[in-house]
Design an enzyme around this catalytic site. Structure first.
Site, mmCIF file in Angstrom:
data_model
loop_
_atom_site.group_PDB
_atom_site.id
_atom_site.type_symbol
_atom_site.label_atom_id
_atom_site.label_comp_id
_atom_site.label_asym_id
_atom_site.label_seq_id
_atom_site.Cartn_x
_atom_site.Cartn_y
_atom_site.Cartn_z
ATOM 1 C CG HIS A 1 -4.525 -0.328 3.699
ATOM 2 N ND1 HIS A 1 -3.707 -1.093 2.903
ATOM 3 C CD2 HIS A 1 -5.538 0.098 2.905
ATOM 4 C CE1 HIS A 1 -4.222 -1.144 1.676
ATOM 5 N NE2 HIS A 1 -5.321 -0.423 1.662
ATOM 6 C CG HIS B 1 -6.694 0.471 -1.569
ATOM 7 N ND1 HIS B 1 -6.788 -0.647 -0.798
ATOM 8 C CD2 HIS B 1 -7.874 0.551 -2.238
ATOM 9 C CE1 HIS B 1 -7.967 -1.219 -0.974
ATOM 10 N NE2 HIS B 1 -8.644 -0.499 -1.846
ATOM 11 C CB CYS C 1 -0.996 -0.004 1.145
ATOM 12 S SG CYS C 1 -0.263 0.025 2.796
#
Length: 155
Positions: free
Chosen positions: A103, A115, A52
């Site tokens: 994240h 993402h 990510c």
């Protein structure tokens, strides 16, 4: 067919329709879409595979913005943004491991973010998705108003 329709919709997130139904692409839409579908790879930072923060670092590098290669490190940059004040290019952060920020994605407008997901690779997801809505922590604005104008200007 659904995937194609969804993909086509995601490509228009930053686009406006011009003559002949040709989409005007912005530098930000080009950057986030360029890696769409790239597989997830732990510690990955290239189009061969991204984690990510590797993906967000790669996107922002295209605009001369240097981001650390951790979601926690990226969450310490810029200024905090309220969820109802998000604009394209803001970073959105989530707690996916129960231990704090773990994240990150790039907000693109219309309640969506790009993402690199462990199960899908680079994808676009709604902030209202039940998994992410429960895990949303914060957002940070790392682009100045001038940089924002540059990344949102039609190519």
């Amino acid at each position: 067919m659904k995937k194609l329709v969804g993909f086509a919709f995601s490509l228009t997130l930053f686009c406006s329709i011009s003559v002949g139904s040709v989409f005007a692409e912005t530098p930000l839409s080009a950057a986030v879409n360029e890696a769409m579908g790239t597989p997830y790879k732990y510690a990955g930072t290239t189009t061969k595979g991204f984690d990510c923060s590797g993906y967000t670092s790669w996107v922002f590098d295209k605009f001369g913005v240097d981001l650390p290669h951790t979601s926690k490190g990226q969450a310490e940059l810029g200024t905090e943004v309220a969820k109802d004040q998000l604009r394209p290019g803001d970073l959105v952060f989530f707690n996916t491991d129960g231990k704090g920020i773990s994240h990150v994605g790039v907000y693109v407008g219309e309640g969506k973010f790009y993402h690199s997901a462990t199960d899908q690779g680079v994808t676009v997801t709604k902030l209202s998705d039940s998994y992410y809505a429960k895990r949303y922590v914060t957002a940070r604005r790392v682009l100045s108003d001038e940089q924002y104008t540059q990344v949102m200007t039609d190519k």
